[in-house]
Motif scaffolding. Structure first.
Motif, PDB file in Angstrom:
ATOM      1  N   VAL A 219       1.021  -1.220   0.035  1.00  0.00           N
ATOM      2  CA  VAL A 219       0.069   0.052  -0.107  1.00  0.00           C
ATOM      3  C   VAL A 219       0.972   1.293   0.015  1.00  0.00           C
ATOM      4  O   VAL A 219       1.425   1.551   0.996  1.00  0.00           O
ATOM      5  CB  VAL A 219      -1.034   0.041   1.217  1.00  0.00           C
ATOM      6  CG1 VAL A 219      -1.699   1.286   1.190  1.00  0.00           C
ATOM      7  CG2 VAL A 219      -1.907  -1.303   1.143  1.00  0.00           C
TER       8      VAL A 219
ATOM      9  N   LYS B  64      -0.003   4.517  -0.591  1.00  0.00           N
ATOM     10  CA  LYS B  64      -0.676   5.794  -0.665  1.00  0.00           C
ATOM     11  C   LYS B  64      -0.167   6.818   0.142  1.00  0.00           C
ATOM     12  O   LYS B  64      -0.507   8.022  -0.068  1.00  0.00           O
ATOM     13  CB  LYS B  64      -1.982   5.353   0.138  1.00  0.00           C
ATOM     14  CG  LYS B  64      -1.994   4.922   1.687  1.00  0.00           C
ATOM     15  CD  LYS B  64      -3.210   4.616   2.295  1.00  0.00           C
ATOM     16  CE  LYS B  64      -3.236   4.401   3.603  1.00  0.00           C
ATOM     17  NZ  LYS B  64      -4.234   3.787   4.294  1.00  0.00           N
TER      18      LYS B  64
ATOM     19  N   ASN C 264      -5.142   4.418  -2.675  1.00  0.00           N
ATOM     20  CA  ASN C 264      -6.518   4.622  -2.272  1.00  0.00           C
ATOM     21  C   ASN C 264      -7.491   6.122  -2.522  1.00  0.00           C
ATOM     22  O   ASN C 264      -8.180   6.407  -2.163  1.00  0.00           O
ATOM     23  CB  ASN C 264      -6.743   4.634  -0.592  1.00  0.00           C
ATOM     24  CG  ASN C 264      -6.127   5.797   0.177  1.00  0.00           C
ATOM     25  OD1 ASN C 264      -5.411   6.443  -0.307  1.00  0.00           O
ATOM     26  ND2 ASN C 264      -6.394   5.855   1.364  1.00  0.00           N
TER      27      ASN C 264
ATOM     28  N   ILE D  58      -8.064   0.458  -3.223  1.00  0.00           N
ATOM     29  CA  ILE D  58      -8.349   0.007  -1.744  1.00  0.00           C
ATOM     30  C   ILE D  58      -9.326   0.990  -0.872  1.00  0.00           C
ATOM     31  O   ILE D  58      -9.774   0.451  -0.047  1.00  0.00           O
ATOM     32  CB  ILE D  58      -7.106  -0.266  -0.848  1.00  0.00           C
ATOM     33  CG1 ILE D  58      -6.189   0.705  -0.858  1.00  0.00           C
ATOM     34  CG2 ILE D  58      -6.187  -1.599  -1.640  1.00  0.00           C
ATOM     35  CD1 ILE D  58      -5.194   0.456   0.299  1.00  0.00           C
TER      36      ILE D  58
ATOM     37  N   MET E  14     -13.778  -8.221   1.393  1.00  0.00           N
ATOM     38  CA  MET E  14     -13.006  -7.389   2.060  1.00  0.00           C
ATOM     39  C   MET E  14     -13.295  -6.952   3.197  1.00  0.00           C
ATOM     40  O   MET E  14     -14.654  -6.613   3.357  1.00  0.00           O
ATOM     41  CB  MET E  14     -12.517  -6.218   1.086  1.00  0.00           C
ATOM     42  CG  MET E  14     -11.396  -5.364   1.528  1.00  0.00           C
ATOM     43  SD  MET E  14     -11.973  -3.929   2.690  1.00  0.00           S
ATOM     44  CE  MET E  14     -10.644  -2.855   2.301  1.00  0.00           C
TER      45      MET E  14
ATOM     46  N   MET F  78     -11.882  -4.723   6.948  1.00  0.00           N
ATOM     47  CA  MET F  78     -11.089  -3.923   7.860  1.00  0.00           C
ATOM     48  C   MET F  78     -11.081  -4.243   9.451  1.00  0.00           C
ATOM     49  O   MET F  78     -12.243  -3.999   9.711  1.00  0.00           O
ATOM     50  CB  MET F  78     -10.917  -2.582   7.650  1.00  0.00           C
ATOM     51  CG  MET F  78     -10.074  -2.075   6.236  1.00  0.00           C
ATOM     52  SD  MET F  78     -10.651  -0.268   6.078  1.00  0.00           S
ATOM     53  CE  MET F  78      -9.258   0.341   6.920  1.00  0.00           C
TER      54      MET F  78
ATOM     55  N   MET G  97      -3.515  -5.913   7.612  1.00  0.00           N
ATOM     56  CA  MET G  97      -2.813  -4.727   7.397  1.00  0.00           C
ATOM     57  C   MET G  97      -1.679  -4.998   8.102  1.00  0.00           C
ATOM     58  O   MET G  97      -1.438  -5.861   8.516  1.00  0.00           O
ATOM     59  CB  MET G  97      -3.582  -3.478   7.727  1.00  0.00           C
ATOM     60  CG  MET G  97      -4.965  -3.582   7.054  1.00  0.00           C
ATOM     61  SD  MET G  97      -6.014  -2.100   7.285  1.00  0.00           S
ATOM     62  CE  MET G  97      -5.335  -0.753   8.150  1.00  0.00           C
ATOM     63  N   SER G  98      -0.630  -3.918   8.333  1.00  0.00           N
ATOM     64  CA  SER G  98       0.461  -4.067   9.043  1.00  0.00           C
ATOM     65  C   SER G  98       0.475  -4.611  10.250  1.00  0.00           C
ATOM     66  O   SER G  98       1.369  -5.415  10.813  1.00  0.00           O
ATOM     67  CB  SER G  98       1.080  -2.489   9.115  1.00  0.00           C
ATOM     68  OG  SER G  98       1.572  -2.256   7.968  1.00  0.00           O
TER      69      SER G  98
ATOM     70  N   ARG H 172      -2.861  -6.430   2.631  1.00  0.00           N
ATOM     71  CA  ARG H 172      -2.834  -5.008   2.296  1.00  0.00           C
ATOM     72  C   ARG H 172      -1.743  -4.345   3.050  1.00  0.00           C
ATOM     73  O   ARG H 172      -2.258  -3.714   4.153  1.00  0.00           O
ATOM     74  CB  ARG H 172      -3.902  -4.065   2.047  1.00  0.00           C
ATOM     75  CG  ARG H 172      -5.069  -4.647   1.345  1.00  0.00           C
ATOM     76  CD  ARG H 172      -6.536  -4.064   1.257  1.00  0.00           C
ATOM     77  NE  ARG H 172      -6.900  -3.709   2.666  1.00  0.00           N
ATOM     78  CZ  ARG H 172      -7.496  -4.606   3.410  1.00  0.00           C
ATOM     79  NH1 ARG H 172      -8.154  -5.585   3.094  1.00  0.00           N
ATOM     80  NH2 ARG H 172      -8.039  -3.979   4.781  1.00  0.00           N
ATOM     81  N   ILE H 173      -0.525  -4.152   2.919  1.00  0.00           N
ATOM     82  CA  ILE H 173       0.459  -3.677   3.939  1.00  0.00           C
ATOM     83  C   ILE H 173       1.179  -2.401   3.507  1.00  0.00           C
ATOM     84  O   ILE H 173       1.671  -2.478   2.401  1.00  0.00           O
ATOM     85  CB  ILE H 173       1.396  -4.753   3.944  1.00  0.00           C
ATOM     86  CG1 ILE H 173       0.775  -6.348   4.389  1.00  0.00           C
ATOM     87  CG2 ILE H 173       2.496  -4.229   5.417  1.00  0.00           C
ATOM     88  CD1 ILE H 173       1.651  -7.350   4.783  1.00  0.00           C
ATOM     89  N   GLY H 174       1.204  -1.372   4.137  1.00  0.00           N
ATOM     90  CA  GLY H 174       1.786  -0.208   4.086  1.00  0.00           C
ATOM     91  C   GLY H 174       2.832  -0.031   4.915  1.00  0.00           C
ATOM     92  O   GLY H 174       4.062  -0.222   4.336  1.00  0.00           O
ATOM     93  N   THR H 175       2.503   0.674   6.150  1.00  0.00           N
ATOM     94  CA  THR H 175       3.623   0.867   6.992  1.00  0.00           C
ATOM     95  C   THR H 175       4.576   0.016   7.324  1.00  0.00           C
ATOM     96  O   THR H 175       5.985   0.506   7.340  1.00  0.00           O
ATOM     97  CB  THR H 175       2.865   1.151   8.238  1.00  0.00           C
ATOM     98  OG1 THR H 175       1.660   2.081   8.213  1.00  0.00           O
ATOM     99  CG2 THR H 175       3.763   2.136   9.438  1.00  0.00           C
TER     100      THR H 175
HETATM  101  C1  LIG Z   1      -3.932   2.535   4.389  1.00  0.00           C
HETATM  102  C2  LIG Z   1      -4.760   1.047   4.257  1.00  0.00           C
HETATM  103  C3  LIG Z   1      -4.066  -0.200   4.465  1.00  0.00           C
HETATM  104  C4  LIG Z   1      -2.367  -0.143   4.979  1.00  0.00           C
HETATM  105  O1  LIG Z   1      -2.413   0.081   6.196  1.00  0.00           O
HETATM  106  P1  LIG Z   1      -1.077  -0.196   6.940  1.00  0.00           P
HETATM  107  O2  LIG Z   1      -1.465  -0.246   8.514  1.00  0.00           O
HETATM  108  O3  LIG Z   1      -0.189   1.198   6.759  1.00  0.00           O
HETATM  109  O4  LIG Z   1      -0.490  -1.416   6.514  1.00  0.00           O
HETATM  110  C5  LIG Z   1      -4.541  -1.389   4.381  1.00  0.00           C
HETATM  111  N1  LIG Z   1      -5.980  -1.273   3.475  1.00  0.00           N
HETATM  112  C6  LIG Z   1      -6.529  -0.012   3.491  1.00  0.00           C
HETATM  113  C7  LIG Z   1      -8.229   0.048   3.039  1.00  0.00           C
HETATM  114  C8  LIG Z   1      -6.295   1.045   3.814  1.00  0.00           C
HETATM  115  O5  LIG Z   1      -6.544   2.275   3.728  1.00  0.00           O
END
Ligand SMILES: *Cc1c(COP(=O)(O)O)cnc(C)c1O
Length: 228
Positions: free
Chosen positions: A33, A35, A56, A76, A155, A157, A198-199, A214-217
């Motif tokens: 991710v 973004k 996103n 996403i 999907m 969260m 996620m992270s 879905r991994i960002g941080t």
């Molecule tokens: C930002 C985001 C992520 C990633 O989040 P992290 O905690 O940084 O890994 C995953 N899914 C969605 C829908 C997001 O908006």
């Protein structure tokens, strides 16, 4: 910031371990991710071998797409109906199909079938987008005549600061919903995939059957946070 290649090594190890615990023997795709990071950092992810990228916002997506070729693009975030036209023909997956008006607009604007995840608000938190679990089946059936929409999966969260068991329950419920939809054997909704994790919770998600995390941080970092 740590190198993405080093983050990825650790994450891949965790993914392998979590898959071993999972009873579903699934393949797992790691989406980076991007973004909250720059183009340069996104290119570093590609160089590290990650081809699946998640954005996103339409602006962020388009800006990166102008410079990057060969990626698989995942949208996403919440997608406003009026922005569908801007993105729908340049993404490979939409992770946030959550209402009929959005489906209708996609069906009108898409030139080819779009692989969609239906977003479910399993935890029932007000702040989260997505359908309530008890609305899901009727919603999916209502997509039957939309030939541009393919429901590849679900999907969700998990709540951000919940206990591990609570997070696990959310993922477990999404897995059960996915199995219910798949069992309907609707030609437009194979629903084999699960986008969750996620992270902070991707290992739990994989243990409960996630096929896309879905991994960002933890993978590419967050440059907007660091700048603060
Ligand atoms: C930002 C985001 C992520 C990633 O989040 P992290 O905690 O940084 O890994 C995953 N899914 C969605 C829908 C997001 O908006």
């Amino acid at each position: 910031m740590t190198k993405i290649i080093d983050n990825l090594k650790q994450i891949n190890q965790q993914v392998t371990d979590a898959k071993r615990v999972s009873s579903f023997q699934q393949d797992v795709t790691v989406i980076a991710v991007t973004k909250a990071v720059s183009l340069a950092r996104t290119q570093e992810a590609l160089e590290a071998g990650i081809l699946d990228l998640g954005e996103n916002r339409p602006e962020g997506l388009v800006a990166k797409q102008q410079e990057i070729t060969g990626a698989t693009w995942h949208y996403i975030g919440t997608l406003q109906t009026r922005k569908v036209r801007q993105v729908i023909n340049s993404i490979h997956y939409l992770h946030s199909l959550d209402r009929l008006s959005l489906a209708t607009e996609i069906n009108k604007r898409a030139e080819q079938r779009v692989k969609c995840f239906v977003q479910v608000n399993v935890s029932g938190e007000d702040s989260k987008h997505g359908l309530a679990a008890n609305e899901l089946i009727a919603f999916i059936k209502s997509l039957a005549d939309m030939d541009k929409i393919e429901v590849v999966g679900l999907m969700t969260m998990a709540p951000l600061d919940a206990e591990e068991q609570q997070i696990r329950n959310v993922f477990r419920e999404l897995k059960q919903l996915q199995q219910q939809v798949a069992a309907l054997q609707l030609p437009f909704a194979p629903c084999k995939e699960l986008s969750m994790g996620m992270s902070n919770d991707y290992t739990i998600a994989i243990e409960e059957g996630a096929t896309y995390v879905r991994i960002g941080t933890a993978l590419v970092g967050n440059e907007s946070e660091e700048a603060k």
